[in-house]
Write a protein that holds these residues in place. Structure first.
Motif, PDB file in Angstrom:
ATOM      1  N   ARG A 108      25.974 -32.551  51.796  1.00  0.00           N
ATOM      2  CA  ARG A 108      25.379 -31.329  51.273  1.00  0.00           C
ATOM      3  C   ARG A 108      24.274 -30.826  52.194  1.00  0.00           C
ATOM      4  NH1 ARG A 108      26.763 -29.761  45.968  1.00  0.00           N
ATOM      5  NH2 ARG A 108      25.577 -27.915  46.565  1.00  0.00           N
ATOM      6  N   VAL A 109      23.443 -31.734  52.677  1.00  0.00           N
ATOM      7  CA  VAL A 109      22.346 -31.340  53.566  1.00  0.00           C
ATOM      8  C   VAL A 109      22.891 -30.827  54.900  1.00  0.00           C
ATOM      9  CG1 VAL A 109      20.379 -32.200  54.898  1.00  0.00           C
ATOM     10  CG2 VAL A 109      20.657 -32.868  52.498  1.00  0.00           C
ATOM     11  N   LEU A 110      23.900 -31.500  55.439  1.00  0.00           N
ATOM     12  CA  LEU A 110      24.492 -31.059  56.705  1.00  0.00           C
ATOM     13  C   LEU A 110      25.137 -29.692  56.569  1.00  0.00           C
ATOM     14  CD1 LEU A 110      26.093 -34.365  58.070  1.00  0.00           C
ATOM     15  CD2 LEU A 110      24.060 -33.183  58.917  1.00  0.00           C
ATOM     16  N   HIS A 111      25.801 -29.464  55.447  1.00  0.00           N
ATOM     17  CA  HIS A 111      26.425 -28.153  55.255  1.00  0.00           C
ATOM     18  C   HIS A 111      25.374 -27.070  55.104  1.00  0.00           C
ATOM     19  CE1 HIS A 111      28.406 -24.862  52.963  1.00  0.00           C
ATOM     20  NE2 HIS A 111      29.324 -25.081  53.866  1.00  0.00           N
ATOM     21  N   ALA A 112      24.298 -27.357  54.378  1.00  0.00           N
ATOM     22  CA  ALA A 112      23.216 -26.383  54.248  1.00  0.00           C
ATOM     23  C   ALA A 112      22.606 -26.075  55.615  1.00  0.00           C
ATOM     24  CB  ALA A 112      22.151 -26.906  53.295  1.00  0.00           C
ATOM     25  N   THR A 113      22.443 -27.112  56.438  1.00  0.00           N
ATOM     26  CA  THR A 113      21.915 -26.919  57.794  1.00  0.00           C
ATOM     27  C   THR A 113      22.861 -26.059  58.624  1.00  0.00           C
ATOM     28  OG1 THR A 113      20.809 -29.069  57.693  1.00  0.00           O
ATOM     29  CG2 THR A 113      21.137 -28.097  59.875  1.00  0.00           C
ATOM     30  N   PHE A 114      24.160 -26.315  58.495  1.00  0.00           N
ATOM     31  CA  PHE A 114      25.172 -25.520  59.209  1.00  0.00           C
ATOM     32  C   PHE A 114      25.089 -24.052  58.810  1.00  0.00           C
ATOM     33  CE2 PHE A 114      29.484 -23.686  58.731  1.00  0.00           C
ATOM     34  CZ  PHE A 114      29.794 -23.526  60.072  1.00  0.00           C
ATOM     35  N   VAL A 115      25.008 -23.789  57.509  1.00  0.00           N
ATOM     36  CA  VAL A 115      24.912 -22.407  57.033  1.00  0.00           C
ATOM     37  C   VAL A 115      23.602 -21.780  57.509  1.00  0.00           C
ATOM     38  CG1 VAL A 115      24.721 -20.953  54.964  1.00  0.00           C
ATOM     39  CG2 VAL A 115      26.393 -22.806  55.035  1.00  0.00           C
ATOM     40  N   GLY A 116      22.505 -22.560  57.462  1.00  0.00           N
ATOM     41  CA  GLY A 116      21.226 -22.051  57.929  1.00  0.00           C
ATOM     42  C   GLY A 116      21.249 -21.680  59.404  1.00  0.00           C
ATOM     43  N   PHE A 117      21.850 -22.532  60.231  1.00  0.00           N
ATOM     44  CA  PHE A 117      21.975 -22.237  61.666  1.00  0.00           C
ATOM     45  C   PHE A 117      22.817 -20.985  61.881  1.00  0.00           C
ATOM     46  CE2 PHE A 117      20.592 -25.723  64.655  1.00  0.00           C
ATOM     47  CZ  PHE A 117      19.692 -26.278  63.769  1.00  0.00           C
ATOM     48  N   LEU A 118      23.885 -20.855  61.098  1.00  0.00           N
ATOM     49  CA  LEU A 118      24.751 -19.680  61.215  1.00  0.00           C
ATOM     50  C   LEU A 118      23.981 -18.409  60.861  1.00  0.00           C
ATOM     51  CD1 LEU A 118      27.701 -19.387  62.049  1.00  0.00           C
ATOM     52  CD2 LEU A 118      28.336 -19.453  59.629  1.00  0.00           C
ATOM     53  N   LEU A 119      23.170 -18.491  59.818  1.00  0.00           N
ATOM     54  CA  LEU A 119      22.343 -17.350  59.421  1.00  0.00           C
ATOM     55  C   LEU A 119      21.356 -16.965  60.517  1.00  0.00           C
ATOM     56  CD1 LEU A 119      21.542 -18.076  55.668  1.00  0.00           C
ATOM     57  CD2 LEU A 119      22.338 -15.894  56.573  1.00  0.00           C
ATOM     58  N   GLY A 153      15.803 -29.908  57.746  1.00  0.00           N
ATOM     59  CA  GLY A 153      15.626 -31.176  57.040  1.00  0.00           C
ATOM     60  C   GLY A 153      14.484 -31.129  56.046  1.00  0.00           C
ATOM     61  N   CYS A 154      13.389 -30.491  56.446  1.00  0.00           N
ATOM     62  CA  CYS A 154      12.223 -30.381  55.579  1.00  0.00           C
ATOM     63  C   CYS A 154      12.555 -29.638  54.294  1.00  0.00           C
ATOM     64  CB  CYS A 154      11.091 -29.674  56.334  1.00  0.00           C
ATOM     65  SG  CYS A 154       9.656 -29.227  55.319  1.00  0.00           S
ATOM     66  N   PHE A 155      13.148 -28.455  54.416  1.00  0.00           N
ATOM     67  CA  PHE A 155      13.390 -27.634  53.230  1.00  0.00           C
ATOM     68  C   PHE A 155      14.578 -28.136  52.415  1.00  0.00           C
ATOM     69  CE2 PHE A 155      10.652 -24.835  55.671  1.00  0.00           C
ATOM     70  CZ  PHE A 155       9.806 -24.368  54.673  1.00  0.00           C
ATOM     71  N   ALA A 156      15.535 -28.803  53.041  1.00  0.00           N
ATOM     72  CA  ALA A 156      16.609 -29.427  52.272  1.00  0.00           C
ATOM     73  C   ALA A 156      16.059 -30.558  51.412  1.00  0.00           C
ATOM     74  CB  ALA A 156      17.697 -29.940  53.207  1.00  0.00           C
ATOM     75  N   ALA A 157      15.165 -31.363  51.994  1.00  0.00           N
ATOM     76  CA  ALA A 157      14.557 -32.460  51.232  1.00  0.00           C
ATOM     77  C   ALA A 157      13.708 -31.916  50.085  1.00  0.00           C
ATOM     78  CB  ALA A 157      13.695 -33.320  52.158  1.00  0.00           C
ATOM     79  N   ILE A 158      12.982 -30.832  50.333  1.00  0.00           N
ATOM     80  CA  ILE A 158      12.187 -30.220  49.262  1.00  0.00           C
ATOM     81  C   ILE A 158      13.107 -29.689  48.166  1.00  0.00           C
ATOM     82  CG2 ILE A 158      10.612 -28.336  48.689  1.00  0.00           C
ATOM     83  CD1 ILE A 158       9.410 -28.638  51.483  1.00  0.00           C
ATOM     84  N   GLY A 159      14.237 -29.109  48.567  1.00  0.00           N
ATOM     85  CA  GLY A 159      15.188 -28.618  47.583  1.00  0.00           C
ATOM     86  C   GLY A 159      15.715 -29.722  46.691  1.00  0.00           C
ATOM     87  N   LEU A 160      16.026 -30.884  47.272  1.00  0.00           N
ATOM     88  CA  LEU A 160      16.494 -32.028  46.479  1.00  0.00           C
ATOM     89  C   LEU A 160      15.385 -32.518  45.552  1.00  0.00           C
ATOM     90  CD1 LEU A 160      18.502 -34.028  49.171  1.00  0.00           C
ATOM     91  CD2 LEU A 160      19.434 -32.686  47.275  1.00  0.00           C
ATOM     92  N   ALA A 161      14.161 -32.544  46.049  1.00  0.00           N
ATOM     93  CA  ALA A 161      13.043 -32.993  45.217  1.00  0.00           C
ATOM     94  C   ALA A 161      12.807 -32.044  44.050  1.00  0.00           C
ATOM     95  CB  ALA A 161      11.778 -33.126  46.069  1.00  0.00           C
ATOM     96  N   VAL A 162      12.859 -30.745  44.315  1.00  0.00           N
ATOM     97  CA  VAL A 162      12.637 -29.758  43.262  1.00  0.00           C
ATOM     98  C   VAL A 162      13.751 -29.801  42.231  1.00  0.00           C
ATOM     99  CG1 VAL A 162      12.549 -27.267  42.788  1.00  0.00           C
ATOM    100  CG2 VAL A 162      11.210 -28.236  44.666  1.00  0.00           C
TER     101      VAL A 162
END
Length: 254
Positions: A108-119, A153-162
């Protein structure tokens, strides 16, 4: 584990693109905001940093909206989608399958990173074509990519924490957006200011949003890069992982 993560990544990617409405708005919002802000404010100049030289406002909003896209993909989308998956019983069912929990979350984190890089890539290219914004050089590009990796990585981890503190799916979007939207405004994503109040600067120094914007700005425009921005995001990453390990829930509240 690599094979399991790759398989789950492909599944997550297919599920993302098979929801065209969600995919469409994920990619359109940063570009839409870029066009709106540059149309309203893009004819002037904005401070490169507090007390620093001025740059075209259109260029300022290119890297600001790129940062907004990365945060949306890695924080907002992860937090909300994980809450929906949990409350829908998907996470609970996953615990009964051979797929390890760490493989699912990593994918999930890798896919979010992939989408973020694409954006970010789409925003930068659009900014170059529409507004003649600068493209980073070779050295700057490496710093730019490093900033994106640490920021993702920072904001994905915050998203999981939230996601662990959100009680149900109805409360997901309000809580997730209530946390990030004030920080976006106070960190200079939407409004550039060369003389913000002291308390605004304090919030910017404490939270990671402004550090992501500053690091992206420095590497994007080739101005002096401050490694303290990377350090602050890394600290938030580690802290969020620790919090997520204690607050993350696999079973629905009801």
């Amino acid at each position: 584990m690599i094979r399991e993560v790759a398989r789950q990544f492909r599944f997550t990617n297919k599920a993302f693109w098979r929801n065209p409405a969600a995919a469409f708005f994920t990619f359109v919002f940063p570009l839409l905001f870029l066009v709106i802000f540059t149309s309203l404010l893009g004819n002037g100049t904005s401070p490169l940093y507090e007390g620093g030289p001025l740059i075209k406002t259109s260029t300022y909003y290119v890297f600001s909206m790129a940062a907004f896209g990365l945060i949306s993909a890695c924080y907002t989308n992860i937090a909300i989608s994980v809450v929906y998956a949990r409350e829908g019983g998907l996470l609970k069912r996953l615990r009964g399958t051979p797929l390890p929990a760490r493989s699912y979350l990593t994918a999930r984190v890798l896919h979010a990173t992939f989408v973020g890089f694409l954006l970010v890539a789409i925003t930068v290219v659009f900014g170059r074509i529409a507004y003649g914004a600068r493209i980073p050089g070779a050295t700057d590009t490496l710093l730019f990519i490093l900033t994106l990796l640490v920021g993702a990585g920072c904001f994905a981890a915050i998203g999981l924490a939230v996601s662990g503190i959100v009680p149900n799916e109805d409360a997901g979007p309000p809580i997730v957006n209530a946390i990030i939207l004030p920080l976006l405004f106070l960190s200079g994503i939407f409004i550039a200011s060369d003389n913000p109040p002291g308390w605004v600067n304090l919030i910017g120094r404490v939270f990671p949003v402004k550090h992501l914007v500053d690091a992206m700005r420095a590497s994007y425009l080739g101005v002096p890069f401050h490694w303290s921005d990377i350090l602050v995001m890394a600290i938030w990453l580690v802290g969020a992982v620790i919090v997520a390990s204690r607050t993350f829930k696999w079973e629905p509240a009801r």
